[in-house]
Design an enzyme around this catalytic site. Sequence first.
Site, PDB file in Angstrom:
ATOM      1  N   GLN A 179      -0.610   3.110   1.588  1.00 47.75           N
ATOM      2  CA  GLN A 179      -0.541   1.423   1.443  1.00 47.75           C
ATOM      3  C   GLN A 179       0.564   1.363   0.340  1.00 47.75           C
ATOM      4  O   GLN A 179       1.197   0.451   0.188  1.00 47.75           O
ATOM      5  CB  GLN A 179      -1.669   0.605   1.062  1.00 47.75           C
ATOM      6  CG  GLN A 179      -2.689   0.446   2.319  1.00 47.75           C
ATOM      7  CD  GLN A 179      -2.011  -0.399   3.557  1.00 47.75           C
ATOM      8  OE1 GLN A 179      -0.788  -1.328   3.298  1.00 47.75           O
ATOM      9  NE2 GLN A 179      -2.480  -0.159   4.915  1.00 47.75           N
ATOM     10  N   THR A 237       6.131  21.542  17.181  1.00 48.46           N
ATOM     11  CA  THR A 237       7.349  21.038  16.867  1.00 48.46           C
ATOM     12  C   THR A 237       7.630  20.109  16.374  1.00 48.46           C
ATOM     13  O   THR A 237       6.949  18.784  16.353  1.00 48.46           O
ATOM     14  CB  THR A 237       7.970  21.006  18.584  1.00 48.46           C
ATOM     15  OG1 THR A 237       7.750  22.047  19.026  1.00 48.46           O
ATOM     16  CG2 THR A 237       9.672  20.581  18.297  1.00 48.46           C
ATOM     17  N   CYS A 324     -16.070  -9.708  14.727  1.00 48.00           N
ATOM     18  CA  CYS A 324     -17.103 -10.891  15.617  1.00 48.00           C
ATOM     19  C   CYS A 324     -17.487 -10.227  16.736  1.00 48.00           C
ATOM     20  O   CYS A 324     -16.489  -9.740  17.614  1.00 48.00           O
ATOM     21  CB  CYS A 324     -16.625 -12.112  15.514  1.00 48.00           C
ATOM     22  SG  CYS A 324     -17.855 -13.364  16.136  1.00 48.00           S
TER      23      CYS A 324
HETATM   24  N1  PLP Z   1      -5.097   5.237   5.058  1.00 50.09           N
HETATM   25  C1  PLP Z   1      -4.832   3.932   4.603  1.00 50.09           C
HETATM   26  C2  PLP Z   1      -5.293   3.374   3.379  1.00 50.09           C
HETATM   27  C3  PLP Z   1      -4.297   3.101   5.919  1.00 50.09           C
HETATM   28  O1  PLP Z   1      -4.099   1.781   5.396  1.00 50.09           O
HETATM   29  C4  PLP Z   1      -3.893   3.506   7.071  1.00 50.09           C
HETATM   30  C5  PLP Z   1      -3.547   2.753   8.038  1.00 50.09           C
HETATM   31  O2  PLP Z   1      -3.898   1.476   8.157  1.00 50.09           O
HETATM   32  C6  PLP Z   1      -4.311   4.973   7.140  1.00 50.09           C
HETATM   33  C7  PLP Z   1      -4.522   5.756   6.237  1.00 50.09           C
HETATM   34  C8  PLP Z   1      -3.880   5.694   8.451  1.00 50.09           C
HETATM   35  O3  PLP Z   1      -2.573   5.803   8.637  1.00 50.09           O
HETATM   36  P1  PLP Z   1      -1.945   5.947  10.117  1.00 50.09           P
HETATM   37  O4  PLP Z   1      -1.731   4.729  10.646  1.00 50.09           O
HETATM   38  O5  PLP Z   1      -0.584   6.481   9.705  1.00 50.09           O
HETATM   39  O6  PLP Z   1      -2.646   7.046  10.714  1.00 50.09           O
END
Ligand code: PLP
Length: 374
Positions: A179, A237, A324
Site C-alpha cells: 500500500q 517467462t 455481511c
Molecule cells: N498486501 C497488501 C497490504 C495489500 O493491500 C494487497 C492487495 O490488496 C496485497 C498484499 C496483495 O497484492 P496483489 O493484489 O498484487 O496480489
Amino acid sequence: MKHLIYADNAATTQLDIEAFEAMKPYLLQEYGNASQPYSFARQPKKAIQEARETIASCIGALPEEVFFTSGGTESDNWAIKGIAFQNYSHRGTITTAFEHHAVLHACEAITRLKYPVDYLWPDKNGTITPDTLRQLITDQTLLVSIMYANNEIGSIQPIKELCAVAHSQGALFHTDAVQAVGHINIDVKELGVDMLSASAHKFNGAKGVGFLFIRKGTPISVYSDGGRQEKGFRAGTENVAGIVSMAVALKHNVDTLEKNRQHILGLEKQLIEGLYTREIAFIRNGGESTLPGIISLSFPNANGETILHRLDLMGIAVSTGSACNSEITEISHVLRAIRLDESFAKGTIRISLGKNNTKDDVDAILVGLKKILK
Ligand code: PLP
C-alpha cells in the site's frame, strides 16, 4: 455507463496513461521472449533491465536486488516461505494479526509444515510498537514480517525501528509495503529492511505484476523452479509489458509524490470537515499516522455493507471493513485486531482516495453518506 466516482484506490488504481503507452510496444511489436538469444529478444531484455534499474533507483536498492513477481501476493508468499524453507532448524517467524491475507495465509501454510509463527497485536490505533516486538522476539526468531501500512485503516508502522529490533536479535526483516510504495518515500537502505513487497496495480501500473526487494546475501529459497529468469530464483517467462508499466508508473508517482500527497490530503480534510458540518457521527480508525487517502470510517449503529451497496447505487465505489453473510455481519480481522467496539466495527467503510479524485468526488460522497445516514 453512468459517471463512476471511484474511491477504492487501496483495492486497485487506474493505469497511468504513460504506463499504458509504454506497455503497448511490448504487446504488439516487441513481443519477443526476453530469454531467447536472437536479436528480436534484445529490446525486451533491455526493457526489463532498464525497468529493474528504474525501480531500484526509486526505492534506494541495487538493480540486482529487485526480483519481478506477479504481484503483492506472490512477493509476500516468497518472502515468508522462502525464508522458512531455507531454515532447516525451524526457527520461528513473527508477524502481526492484522497483515494482509497474503502474509497471514502464507504463515498458516508454514505452520502446517511445523515452522512456528507468533503474532503481534497492534494497539487501538493500529500500530505495532518496537516494545511490543521486543517482548516477543528471541534469538530463535528467524524472520519478522510487519506491513508498512495497513490496507484497511492506513496506519503506518515504525518500520525502521522495528527492523532494528529484529536485527538486534539476529532475525531478518520483511515488510509488505504494497500500500505504501509509490505513495510515500521509501528507501530500503534507510529502513534497513531485508525484503520488501510491492505491487504495480496499487500505484497506477498494470495488474498481475509486482516485485520483491531482496537485499543482497539474504538466504532465501528459490520461488519457482524452471528456467533461468530472475537469476534462477523465479522461473517463468517475464511479463515484459507489465514490468515496463510498473517502472513507468512508479517513477511517475515518485516524481510527483509531494504534489499528489498535498492534493490527496486536501481531499481528506474536505471529507472529514464535511462529515462534521453535516453532523454525521463517526470515528476515524488508524491513529495519527496514516497513508494519504486511506480513510477508515466507522458510523455508530450502521451497517457498512448496506452503506457500500447504497453508495454503489449512487455510482460511488468504496470498500467495507465488514462482510455481511445473510444474518451475521462478519467483522474484518483488522478491525478485530484493533479491538474496535462491535457497534462501530459493523458500520465501517474504507474510502480510499487517489491522485485522480477531485473535490467534486468528495462532495458526492458526502451527499451520499448524508442521505444514507440521516
Ligand atoms: N498486501 C497488501 C497490504 C495489500 O493491500 C494487497 C492487495 O490488496 C496485497 C498484499 C496483495 O497484492 P496483489 O493484489 O498484487 O496480489
